[in-house]
Design a protein around this motif. Structure first.
Motif, PDB file in Angstrom:
ATOM      1  N   LYS A   1      -5.093   3.630  -4.905  1.00 42.77           N
ATOM      2  CA  LYS A   1      -5.250   3.326  -3.485  1.00 42.77           C
ATOM      3  C   LYS A   1      -3.915   2.946  -2.838  1.00 42.77           C
ATOM      4  CE  LYS A   1     -10.100   1.943  -3.820  1.00 42.77           C
ATOM      5  NZ  LYS A   1     -10.282   2.505  -5.169  1.00 42.77           N
ATOM      6  N   LYS A   2      -2.907   3.727  -3.136  1.00 45.51           N
ATOM      7  CA  LYS A   2      -1.579   3.536  -2.544  1.00 45.51           C
ATOM      8  C   LYS A   2      -1.064   4.881  -2.057  1.00 45.51           C
ATOM      9  CE  LYS A   2      -0.279  -0.230  -5.735  1.00 45.51           C
ATOM     10  NZ  LYS A   2      -0.406  -1.373  -4.853  1.00 45.51           N
ATOM     11  N   ARG A   3      -0.291   4.837  -0.969  1.00 42.42           N
ATOM     12  CA  ARG A   3       0.307   6.039  -0.411  1.00 42.42           C
ATOM     13  C   ARG A   3       1.667   6.269  -1.081  1.00 42.42           C
ATOM     14  NH1 ARG A   3      -0.359  10.865   2.165  1.00 42.42           N
ATOM     15  NH2 ARG A   3       1.406  11.342   3.535  1.00 42.42           N
TER      16      ARG A   3
ATOM     17  N   GLU B   1      -1.722  13.208  -5.746  1.00 39.38           N
ATOM     18  CA  GLU B   1      -2.952  12.875  -5.013  1.00 39.38           C
ATOM     19  C   GLU B   1      -3.921  12.105  -5.895  1.00 39.38           C
ATOM     20  OE1 GLU B   1      -4.253  16.692  -3.726  1.00 39.38           O
ATOM     21  OE2 GLU B   1      -2.953  16.723  -1.937  1.00 39.38           O
TER      22      GLU B   1
ATOM     23  N   THR C   1       5.170   8.319  -1.070  1.00 40.62           N
ATOM     24  CA  THR C   1       6.079   9.161  -0.275  1.00 40.62           C
ATOM     25  C   THR C   1       7.216   9.653  -1.165  1.00 40.62           C
ATOM     26  OG1 THR C   1       5.593   7.842   1.704  1.00 40.62           O
ATOM     27  CG2 THR C   1       7.571   9.241   1.756  1.00 40.62           C
TER      28      THR C   1
ATOM     29  N   SER D   1       0.808  -1.218   0.000  1.00 34.74           N
ATOM     30  CA  SER D   1       0.000   0.000   0.000  1.00 34.74           C
ATOM     31  C   SER D   1       0.846   1.277   0.000  1.00 34.74           C
ATOM     32  CB  SER D   1      -0.912   0.011   1.220  1.00 34.74           C
ATOM     33  OG  SER D   1      -0.124  -0.062   2.410  1.00 34.74           O
ATOM     34  N   LYS D   2       2.165   1.127   0.038  1.00 32.98           N
ATOM     35  CA  LYS D   2       3.031   2.315   0.084  1.00 32.98           C
ATOM     36  C   LYS D   2       4.095   2.250  -1.013  1.00 32.98           C
ATOM     37  CE  LYS D   2       2.524   3.030   5.082  1.00 32.98           C
ATOM     38  NZ  LYS D   2       3.237   3.118   6.375  1.00 32.98           N
TER      39      LYS D   2
ATOM     40  N   GLU E   1      -2.665   8.552  -6.068  1.00 40.25           N
ATOM     41  CA  GLU E   1      -2.933   7.853  -4.809  1.00 40.25           C
ATOM     42  C   GLU E   1      -4.382   7.417  -4.730  1.00 40.25           C
ATOM     43  OE1 GLU E   1       0.228   9.733  -1.586  1.00 40.25           O
ATOM     44  OE2 GLU E   1      -1.581  10.886  -2.067  1.00 40.25           O
ATOM     45  N   LYS E   2      -5.282   8.294  -5.179  1.00 38.87           N
ATOM     46  CA  LYS E   2      -6.718   7.995  -5.122  1.00 38.87           C
ATOM     47  C   LYS E   2      -7.072   6.862  -6.088  1.00 38.87           C
ATOM     48  CE  LYS E   2     -11.208  10.217  -5.800  1.00 38.87           C
ATOM     49  NZ  LYS E   2     -11.905  11.494  -6.186  1.00 38.87           N
TER      50      LYS E   2
ATOM     51  N   SER F   1       7.782   1.107  -0.383  1.00 36.45           N
ATOM     52  CA  SER F   1       8.211   1.811   0.836  1.00 36.45           C
ATOM     53  C   SER F   1       8.360   0.808   1.979  1.00 36.45           C
ATOM     54  CB  SER F   1       7.186   2.872   1.186  1.00 36.45           C
ATOM     55  OG  SER F   1       7.536   3.510   2.378  1.00 36.45           O
TER      56      SER F   1
END
Length: 496
Positions: free
Chosen positions: A475-477, A468, A479, A445-446, A471-472, A496
């Motif tokens: 569905k992953k964050r 953003e 960095t 998820s990252k 990410e939407k 990550s």
């Protein structure tokens, strides 16, 4: 103000500046690691004959094989048509009657001389027409020909010099009478002739005994060569910062130019000699892309592998009367700077000058005439075509060694020599496209995105919306990590 030679010598480098009217006009640089090889004579071995190019590659012991064109092969010299007399240095242009495959075979050994140093990715250009330059004469032992430098314009003087050389020269050999011979006595010419013929006898004997590939004869070092070729009555003073070099120059001049009147000074001040004469600033300026004119206009000099492009711009100069008058003044001012920069930077090959467009033909003629006049003091042979209606001038300038820029600089590893980078915004958008390709295959998820610090700033600020959105959608964050050592165009995507 008389002309001066300023010589800076260290264990690793020799720099010689010719100063004309208080301004540096030419710069010669020789480094101990990379000695100049123009004029060196080698016994070489033919490694490849190329009938399609009418040329051959010859191994002379350098890193790259040297290039020998058919017109530069000596074996068929007697069957060549009449020579065309060139400018000083007198490059001969014979017309071959036989193809190169009839003149050379692989494995054949022959005596050759460097006519052009390796430039860029190209190997050295060589010739089998050996020439040995002296102070007043250039000896061509393989050619029965006498020529007079075209820079000697007085017909009576040309005839006088030709008569002397025809009378004193040995049979079979040929000579070119150099510009500095104008007004010289028969005694001066005989002294030069005796030295050069003796030198050739020594080279011939060495060649008979040597195997190939090997160096047979090294030309003078850069200081002696410059003193021999440039020291004329217009040079009033030589200033040198090395005692051994000072003594060597004194000895060289007393041996080969005993009648020269000159002043040679040993510079012993603490301030570096080039700083004292204000030369370092001019050298730095000669490596720049943009050169400002006094009026506020400027020229841009772009050197590529194939040609050099020079662009003239009005810049801050707005003139006082009308646009055509402003353009003409800028172009005329640019002409002087261009001629100066060509000599100082030693730019050669094909040169395209983009003058500012002039509507009146009379103004184009003025600029063309001014360019012709400005190039008269240039020792390198130039050929100029008329200014086109677009304001372009096509010209060539003889090139025998690397330009100042290529000698003192190297391609930027950061931009790979392009001279520009992808903008930070372009890199951000490339990152977004690459993220779309890889996000589906990245488990977890990252996601970690590593980029150049300035690209990171942009992603945190103006381009934050793009991250953003990704990410939407996936569905992953994501960095963002800034890494100072990264190239501006470099980025890495990882879990990550």
């Amino acid at each position: 103000m008389g002309n001066e030679l300023v010589i800076n010598t260290t264990s690793h480098e020799t720099r010689i500046a010719l100063i004309e009217n208080g301004t540096i006009a030419e710069l010669y640089v020789e480094r101990s690691r990379v000695k100049g090889i123009i004029g060196n004579i080698y016994k070489g071995r033919v490694v490849r004959v190329l009938p399609g190019m009418q040329a051959a590659f010859v191994d002379i012991g350098l890193e790259k094989a040297a290039f020998l064109y058919v017109a530069d092969v000596f074996d068929a010299m007697e069957e060549y048509e009449t020579f065309i007399e060139g400018e000083e240095g007198e490059e001969q242009v014979p017309h071959p009657l036989h193809p190169i495959e009839e003149l050379l075979q692989e494995g054949q050994e022959l005596l050759v001389q460097i006519s052009k140093e390796p430039i860029g990715t190209k190997g050295a250009r060589i010739t089998a027409h050996i020439s040995l330059p002296g102070r007043h004469l250039v000896y061509m032992p393989t050619v029965d020909h006498v020529g007079i430098s075209r820079r000697i314009e007085d017909e009576a003087e040309r005839e006088r010099l030709k008569e002397i050389v025809d009378r004193i020269k040995p049979p079979g050999g040929g000579f070119i009478v150099r510009t500095v011979s104008e007004g010289k006595t028969e005694e001066d010419l005989v002294a030069d002739l005796n030295y050069l013929t003796k030198l050739w006898d020594e080279i011939y004997k060495r060649n008979e005994k040597a195997g190939a590939p090997t160096l047979i004869h090294s030309d003078l070092d850069v200081t002696q060569k410059v003193v021999r070729d440039i020291l004329t009555e217009t040079v009033e003073r030589i200033v040198v910062d090395s005692k051994p070099e000072h003594d060597k120059i004194v000895q060289f001049i007393s041996t080969f130019m005993p009648k020269m009147k000159y002043s040679i000074e040993l510079y012993e001040e603490e301030e570096p000699i080039f700083d004292h004469f204000g030369l370092e600033v001019e050298i730095s300026r000669a490596l720049g892309r943009k050169v400002w004119l006094k009026s506020g206009g400027y020229i841009i000099i772009e050197q590529t592998e194939a040609l050099t492009a020079i662009d003239v711009n009005t810049g801050r100069f707005v003139g006082k009367h009308n646009l055509e008058d402003t353009i003409l003044k800028t172009n005329l001012e640019a002409v002087k700077e261009i001629a100066y920069q060509l000599r100082l930077r030693n730019l050669g090959g094909i040169i395209i000058i983009d003058f500012i467009d002039m509507e009146k033909e009379v103004n184009r003629d003025k600029v063309y005439t001014a360019l012709e006049e400005a190039l008269k003091s240039d020792k390198s042979k130039t050929n100029i075509l008329k200014i086109s209606e677009l304001g372009l001038v096509e010209m060539t300038r003889k090139r025998v060694r690397e330009s100042l820029g290529r000698m003192m600089c190297e391609p930027c590893p950061y931009c790979e020599g392009r001279g520009y980078l992808k903008s930070k915004i372009t890199v951000c958008h490339e990152i977004f496209r690459e993220l779309r390709r890889e996000m589906l295959d990245l488990r977890g998820s990252k996601v970690m995105l590593t980029v150049h610090p300035q690209v990171a700033d942009l992603l945190y600020d103006e381009e934050r919306r793009g991250l953003e959105e990704l990410e939407k959608n996936f569905k992953k964050r994501i960095t963002v990590r800034a890494k100072p050592g990264f190239h501006q165009e470099q980025f890495e995507i990882s879990l990550s």
